[in-house]
Design a protein around this motif. Structure first.
Motif, PDB file in Angstrom:
ATOM      1  N   ARG A 103       0.553  -1.062   0.006  1.00 34.18           N
ATOM      2  CA  ARG A 103      -0.317   0.120   0.411  1.00 34.18           C
ATOM      3  C   ARG A 103       1.106   1.211   0.806  1.00 34.18           C
ATOM      4  N   LEU A 104       1.862   1.243  -0.820  1.00 34.12           N
ATOM      5  CA  LEU A 104       2.753   2.381  -0.391  1.00 34.12           C
ATOM      6  C   LEU A 104       2.625   2.732  -2.419  1.00 34.12           C
ATOM      7  N   PRO A 105       2.319   4.046  -2.753  1.00 31.94           N
ATOM      8  CA  PRO A 105       1.850   5.123  -3.244  1.00 31.94           C
ATOM      9  C   PRO A 105       2.965   4.840  -4.483  1.00 31.94           C
ATOM     10  N   LEU A 106       4.477   5.396  -4.289  1.00 33.61           N
ATOM     11  CA  LEU A 106       5.205   4.526  -4.977  1.00 33.61           C
ATOM     12  C   LEU A 106       6.723   4.121  -5.509  1.00 33.61           C
ATOM     13  N   LEU A 107       7.340   3.506  -6.229  1.00 24.61           N
ATOM     14  CA  LEU A 107       8.244   3.052  -6.426  1.00 24.61           C
ATOM     15  C   LEU A 107       9.518   4.355  -6.428  1.00 24.61           C
ATOM     16  N   ARG A 108      10.920   4.225  -5.571  1.00 26.19           N
ATOM     17  CA  ARG A 108      11.504   5.040  -6.645  1.00 26.19           C
ATOM     18  C   ARG A 108      13.220   4.837  -6.193  1.00 26.19           C
ATOM     19  N   LEU A 109      14.307   5.385  -6.724  1.00 22.30           N
ATOM     20  CA  LEU A 109      15.415   4.512  -7.207  1.00 22.30           C
ATOM     21  C   LEU A 109      15.831   6.540  -7.319  1.00 22.30           C
ATOM     22  N   MET A 110      17.327   5.557  -7.779  1.00 22.99           N
ATOM     23  CA  MET A 110      18.387   6.635  -7.983  1.00 22.99           C
ATOM     24  C   MET A 110      19.408   6.298  -9.441  1.00 22.99           C
ATOM     25  N   VAL A 111      19.694   7.165  -9.823  1.00 22.33           N
ATOM     26  CA  VAL A 111      20.417   6.471 -10.915  1.00 22.33           C
ATOM     27  C   VAL A 111      21.912   6.522 -11.171  1.00 22.33           C
ATOM     28  N   PHE A 112      22.940   7.140 -11.661  1.00 21.62           N
ATOM     29  CA  PHE A 112      24.280   7.096 -12.471  1.00 21.62           C
ATOM     30  C   PHE A 112      23.434   7.875 -13.412  1.00 21.62           C
ATOM     31  N   ARG A 113      24.120   9.080 -13.446  1.00 18.19           N
ATOM     32  CA  ARG A 113      22.595  10.212 -14.755  1.00 18.19           C
ATOM     33  C   ARG A 113      23.274   9.343 -16.721  1.00 18.19           C
ATOM     34  N   SER A 114      24.800   8.538 -16.248  1.00 14.85           N
ATOM     35  CA  SER A 114      25.485   8.695 -17.567  1.00 14.85           C
ATOM     36  C   SER A 114      24.754   7.229 -17.941  1.00 14.85           C
ATOM     37  N   ASN A 115      24.580   5.945 -16.378  1.00 18.25           N
ATOM     38  CA  ASN A 115      23.903   4.700 -17.231  1.00 18.25           C
ATOM     39  C   ASN A 115      22.833   4.708 -17.782  1.00 18.25           C
ATOM     40  N   PRO A 116      22.965   3.343 -18.595  1.00 21.69           N
ATOM     41  CA  PRO A 116      21.699   3.218 -20.121  1.00 21.69           C
ATOM     42  C   PRO A 116      20.656   2.198 -19.019  1.00 21.69           C
ATOM     43  N   ALA A 117      20.514   2.134 -17.819  1.00 17.06           N
ATOM     44  CA  ALA A 117      19.467   1.841 -17.361  1.00 17.06           C
ATOM     45  C   ALA A 117      18.217   2.812 -17.439  1.00 17.06           C
ATOM     46  N   ARG A 118      18.199   3.406 -17.422  1.00 15.15           N
ATOM     47  CA  ARG A 118      18.135   5.221 -16.808  1.00 15.15           C
ATOM     48  C   ARG A 118      16.799   4.734 -18.010  1.00 15.15           C
ATOM     49  N   LEU A 119      17.194   4.535 -19.382  1.00 19.18           N
ATOM     50  CA  LEU A 119      16.101   3.843 -20.587  1.00 19.18           C
ATOM     51  C   LEU A 119      15.113   2.948 -20.004  1.00 19.18           C
ATOM     52  N   LEU A 120      15.621   1.895 -19.399  1.00 15.28           N
ATOM     53  CA  LEU A 120      14.653   0.578 -19.110  1.00 15.28           C
ATOM     54  C   LEU A 120      13.915   1.085 -18.220  1.00 15.28           C
ATOM     55  N   TYR A 121      14.167   1.934 -16.793  1.00 18.88           N
ATOM     56  CA  TYR A 121      12.831   2.484 -15.771  1.00 18.88           C
ATOM     57  C   TYR A 121      12.689   3.699 -16.609  1.00 18.88           C
ATOM     58  N   GLN A 122      12.474   4.608 -17.675  1.00 22.57           N
ATOM     59  CA  GLN A 122      11.460   5.158 -18.554  1.00 22.57           C
ATOM     60  C   GLN A 122      10.276   4.521 -19.314  1.00 22.57           C
ATOM     61  N   ARG A 123      10.853   3.314 -19.878  1.00 23.23           N
ATOM     62  CA  ARG A 123      10.181   2.514 -21.020  1.00 23.23           C
ATOM     63  C   ARG A 123       8.841   2.007 -19.617  1.00 23.23           C
ATOM     64  N   HIS A 124       9.380   1.653 -17.926  1.00 23.47           N
ATOM     65  CA  HIS A 124       8.627   0.948 -17.086  1.00 23.47           C
ATOM     66  C   HIS A 124       8.090   2.087 -16.603  1.00 23.47           C
ATOM     67  N   GLY A 125       7.741   3.085 -16.534  1.00 21.80           N
ATOM     68  CA  GLY A 125       7.098   4.869 -16.177  1.00 21.80           C
ATOM     69  C   GLY A 125       7.226   5.748 -14.558  1.00 21.80           C
ATOM     70  N   PHE A 126       8.806   5.402 -14.842  1.00 16.62           N
ATOM     71  CA  PHE A 126       9.859   5.890 -13.678  1.00 16.62           C
ATOM     72  C   PHE A 126      10.127   7.452 -14.721  1.00 16.62           C
ATOM     73  N   VAL A 127       9.779   8.406 -14.148  1.00 22.77           N
ATOM     74  CA  VAL A 127       9.855   9.915 -14.505  1.00 22.77           C
ATOM     75  C   VAL A 127      10.651   9.772 -13.151  1.00 22.77           C
TER      76      VAL A 127
END
Length: 144
Positions: A103-127
């Motif tokens: 019952r948590l409203p958010l899923l959060r993370l931090m990623v290095f700016r240059s890490n290509p995983a940013r794109l994976l997270y964006q594809r999964h609805g992370f902003v």
């Protein structure tokens, strides 16, 4: 694929630390940060630690923490031979489900700016919620 998240114990700490170091050291060097083994080991004690497995095969691990608003993905690392086959996407979907169950409203993370995983997270609805010289803070709202 028969993937699972199974609880890790202290015997898995060395595997998780070594995997994290190998995955993150290039970013630590890029941003002139110091990798501290003891900091990883200390965090191991207070975070939730989960192994990513497929049958008897260990694929990686994730480390979580939680507050009243969010489930935080502190670490999510896969062995190189298990990347780019949908395992990371599966883990993210599972963690969305866990946040919903808790019952948590958010899923959060931090990623290095240059890490290509940013794109994976964006594809999964992370902003992206903000960034500094090294990291981007991202979150996904959990639908009920």
């Amino acid at each position: 694929m028969q993937l699972e998240l199974t609880p890790a114990n202290d015997s898995h700490c060395t595997f998780a630390r070594d995997l994290t170091r190998r995955a993150m050291l290039p970013y630590y060097r890029e941003y002139d940060l110091l990798w501290i083994e003891e900091a990883f080991d200390e965090a191991w004690g207070w975070r939730e630690q989960w192994l990513v497995t497929e049958g008897d095969t260990l694929l990686g691990f994730c480390s979580l923490s939680q507050d009243r608003q969010a489930l935080f993905i502190r670490e999510l690392h896969l062995l190189p031979e298990h990347r780019r086959r949908g395992v990371g996407s599966w883990v993210l979907k599972e963690l969305v489900s866990w946040a919903r169950q808790r019952r948590l409203p958010l899923l959060r993370l931090m990623v290095f700016r240059s890490n290509p995983a940013r794109l994976l997270y964006q594809r999964h609805g992370f902003v992206e919620m903000g960034e500094d010289e090294c990291f981007v803070r991202m979150q996904r709202t959990i639908d009920w």
